[in-house]
Design an enzyme around this catalytic site. Structure first.
Site, mmCIF file in Angstrom:
data_model
loop_
_atom_site.group_PDB
_atom_site.id
_atom_site.type_symbol
_atom_site.label_atom_id
_atom_site.label_comp_id
_atom_site.label_asym_id
_atom_site.label_seq_id
_atom_site.Cartn_x
_atom_site.Cartn_y
_atom_site.Cartn_z
ATOM 1 N N THR A 12 0.817 -1.223 0.000
ATOM 2 C CA THR A 12 0.000 0.000 0.000
ATOM 3 C C THR A 12 0.850 1.273 0.000
ATOM 4 O O THR A 12 0.304 2.365 0.007
ATOM 5 C CB THR A 12 -0.955 0.036 1.204
ATOM 6 O OG1 THR A 12 -0.174 0.000 2.393
ATOM 7 C CG2 THR A 12 -1.907 -1.127 1.192
ATOM 8 N N LEU A 14 3.485 4.353 1.107
ATOM 9 C CA LEU A 14 3.512 5.196 2.314
ATOM 10 C C LEU A 14 2.220 5.993 2.475
ATOM 11 O O LEU A 14 2.238 7.213 2.454
ATOM 12 C CB LEU A 14 4.692 6.165 2.246
ATOM 13 C CG LEU A 14 6.054 5.608 2.655
ATOM 14 C CD1 LEU A 14 7.105 6.693 2.597
ATOM 15 C CD2 LEU A 14 6.009 5.004 4.045
ATOM 16 N N HIS A 15 1.077 5.273 2.556
ATOM 17 C CA HIS A 15 -0.114 6.038 2.888
ATOM 18 C C HIS A 15 -0.849 5.398 4.044
ATOM 19 O O HIS A 15 -0.563 4.287 4.423
ATOM 20 C CB HIS A 15 -1.075 6.198 1.717
ATOM 21 C CG HIS A 15 -0.680 5.527 0.468
ATOM 22 N ND1 HIS A 15 -1.146 4.316 0.107
ATOM 23 C CD2 HIS A 15 0.184 5.947 -0.483
ATOM 24 C CE1 HIS A 15 -0.617 3.993 -1.041
ATOM 25 N NE2 HIS A 15 0.198 4.944 -1.418
ATOM 26 N N ALA A 16 -1.830 6.147 4.549
ATOM 27 C CA ALA A 16 -2.684 5.678 5.621
ATOM 28 C C ALA A 16 -1.869 5.060 6.743
ATOM 29 O O ALA A 16 -1.025 5.727 7.323
ATOM 30 C CB ALA A 16 -3.711 4.702 5.089
#
Lengths: 90, 572
Positions: A12, A14-16
């Site tokens: 995913t 580097l988010h959330a």
């Protein structure tokens, strides 16, 4: 000043959640820290989750982490290790 | 006074008015006095603290197993405490003398814009988090209570200018006696939801939010489409009698609810339900219906500021499948876009949203959303008889691509050690004319299909059914629609594949003989239509059904079709 490059490998990027983990680790560090997307040539404060998300570092992005301050070396090494650990994904 | 609107769901109700106004901040460029900089920065910091407290409380109320959601709200706390954002906001207050609300709006909007422009869909979704946080801060700044329809304390008549999907999806249904809105037509999401929950609703009443006083008692006549304030004793008596009458009629119709739907000459017609959640009220009808013909999953996505997780969806689908045991449950994959927007997904504005990136096309563009849903569906498949249906299929390529992605998801699940059924039926909605024209080819490839008459009619007649200026051209009895349905029915009959009808036409008892006469054996509808359609079937014989269908195919205009069907109904 101390820098290292690393490629984001978790699915995913580097988010959330990963961004949140990254920022909470960065915040514990005294040095000033920046993270730069090599491809986009944009550098931002690594202690800001909003800037980090705006950086848009998805899977496969090469980033450079730079720190300046008393704990610069450990700081960079531990953040690189966190990215390399794929944030526990898979 | 009497106010008039459009009936979306029938009933007669006496009740007290509850005004629902979702928080919409009105922000303009305001300056502060340079002497008040510190005071304003302090107030900004105070609302940040309050916001963190609110979010923390939300987190504490959440079930522990919902880890994805917990993490999202933890991220909201991170955003409130974000160094970059806080520095910029303080800078605007101190240097530009912007009032904090204006500064908050400016800075958050800047990042919302940056994030929404990202080419990575996972990142684009995060814009919803910033929006959520921004609204929370501004609401606290304006000191507005966190009102929502989810904590209604007593039964009320909800009055609003419009209801968003997340309002309707989270409202406390048992305390909503009726819904009155200024916006909305009979095919809007509010109408669909009201109908499927059996909540009387009158929509499209001009200025109703200003006309009605809070807590005043009104009579809602959701048969004639009227709202009456300050009723006279005569009116009260009249409507009490009408209410009684309506209830008796409903009771009488209910006697048809539980019958097994056979035509008078013994042909069994399947009656399935259109549902939009696993709510117990919706599942209560399972015993006298032949399964679910259309589960509109978009309402799962409309409930929250965040996309539903695989676990949330899995639990939802599992519950419905288990409730229906062996009966088929047709679950439609995400159908969003057009008139339906998602709070959790930033969608680009389009000139022609009904012809744009919607439903399956949107899923192809956001593969992770599509795959998450398919994973949840297949994991739930072991609990019942699952049929998966793709919306907005325009070509066989669309279908083949969707099926290929389905196969990938199955392979991933198998590799991950998950159990799933291999015999899940895969079918399509027939709603785009191009696929209806190709019915013979389509029928040999798909496992089943269902005709969505609302969209099919709109695309066939080239009418945006939500545009009031052209709504008179949206003719549900257009003979072309019946010809297309007839051709699709013929193709599916020849290939021996199941075909059903969902959409408004399916629940219209006037049309029942035509559909059955064309050879259709499965109708899927809202619960409120079941009794009337079953009653119609029980008095119908196949010979008259065929005659009625053949006559309709020879008629020239919608007006003629409607007059003919009404005259047939009157002869009974």
């Amino acid at each position: 000043m101390y820098s290292r490059r690393v490629v984001v490998q978790n699915k995913t990027g580097l988010h959330a959640r990963p961004a949140s983990d990254f920022v909470s680790m960065a915040k514990k560090i005294k040095s000033q820290i920046t993270i730069k997307s090599i491809e986009e040539d944009v550098e931002v404060d690594a202690k800001s989750i909003v800037l980090l998300i705006s950086l848009g570092a998805g899977k496969g992005t090469e980033v450079e982490i730079t720190a300046k301050g008393e704990d610069e070396k450990e700081a960079v090494d531990s953040l690189v290790a966190l990215i390399e650990s794929k944030f526990g994904e898979e | 006074m009497t106010y008039y609107g459009i009936v979306a769901s029938e009933g007669i109700v006496f009740g007290d008015v509850f005004h629902y106004e979702p928080f919409v901040p009105s922000i303009s460029e305001k300056k502060i006095n340079s002497a008040d900089i510190d005071k304003n920065i302090k107030s900004y910091e105070n609302i940040c603290e309050k916001a963190k407290k609110e979010i923390q409380e939300l987190i504490e109320q959440m079930p522990q197993r919902d880890t994805d959601k917990l993490k999202i709200f933890s991220a909201h706390i991170e955003i409130v405490s974000d160094v970059a954002i806080n520095e910029e906001i303080r800078g605007y207050i101190a240097n530009e003398l912007y009032s904090p609300d204006y500064a908050i709006n400016l800075v958050y909007d800047k990042y919302i814009k940056i994030i929404s422009r990202s080419k990575d869909p996972l990142i684009r979704e995060r814009a919803a988090d910033l929006k959520d946080v921004k609204l929370r801060l501004l609401r606290l700044w304006f000191n507005v209570d966190n009102t929502s329809l989810s904590n209604l304390q007593k039964p009320v008549v909800v009055v609003a200018s419009d209801l968003s999907p997340s309002d309707t999806a989270t409202m406390k249904r048992e305390n909503v006696l009726a819904i009155l809105t200024e916006a909305g037509g009979i095919t809007s999401h509010t109408a669909i939801l009201a109908k499927s929950c059996g909540i009387p609703a009158v929509l499209g009443i001009p200025n109703i939010t200003k006309e009605l006083k809070p807590s005043e008692t009104v009579i809602v006549d959701a048969i004639e489409g009227k709202v009456i304030t300050n009723p006279t004793q005569d009116e009260i008596d009249y409507y009490a009698a009408r209410k009684k009458e309506f209830n008796i009629k409903m009771e009488e119709a209910k006697s048809f609810l539980s019958i097994e739907p056979f035509t008078s000459d013994g042909v069994r017609i399947e009656i399935a339900l259109n549902i939009c959640s696993s709510d117990d009220r919706e599942l209560a009808h399972r015993n006298y219906t032949d399964g679910v013909g259309l589960f509109r999953t978009e309402f799962l996505y409309m409930k929250n500021e965040n996309l539903p997780t695989e676990e949330e969806q899995f639990e939802e689908y599992k519950k419905v499948l288990q409730a229906y045991k062996d009966k088929p449950v047709t679950i439609r994959t995400l159908d969003i876009g057009g008139d339906k927007k998602l709070p959790c997904l930033e969608l680009p504005e389009e000139d022609n949203p009904f012809l744009g990136l919607r439903a399956l096309r949107l899923c192809f563009d956001n593969l992770h959303i599509f795959k998450t849903q398919l994973r949840a569906l297949y994991r739930a498949s072991i609990y019942g008889n699952l049929w998966i249906m793709f919306p907005m299929v325009g070509s066989l390529e669309d279908f083949r691509l969707a099926k290929k992605i389905t196969e990938e998801v199955k392979a991933e699940l198998a590799a991950g050690g998950y159990d799933f059924r291999n015999d899940v039926k895969i079918g399509i909605m027939v709603e785009i004319p191009s696929i209806a024209v190709m019915a013979d080819k389509v029928a040999s490839e798909v496992d089943f299909a269902s005709i969505g008459t609302n969209d099919l009619c709109q695309y066939l007649t080239a009418v945006d059914r939500l545009n009031p200026k052209v709504v008179q051209y949206y003719q549900v009895y257009h003979p072309a629609l019946f010809r297309v349905i007839g051709n699709v029915a013929k193709a599916f009959r020849e290939h021996g594949k199941p075909l059903s009808i969902c959409g408004e036409l399916s629940g219209d008892p006037l049309v029942t003989p035509v559909l059955i006469g064309m050879g259709i054996r499965k109708l899927s509808m809202n619960e409120s239509s079941v009794a009337a359609v079953k009653k119609q079937i029980s008095t119908l014989d196949m010979q008259s059904a065929k005659r009625i269908a053949n006559t309709v195919l020879e008629l020239e205009t919608a007006e003629q079709v409607e007059a003919f069907l009404k005259s047939e109904a009157a002869q009974k």
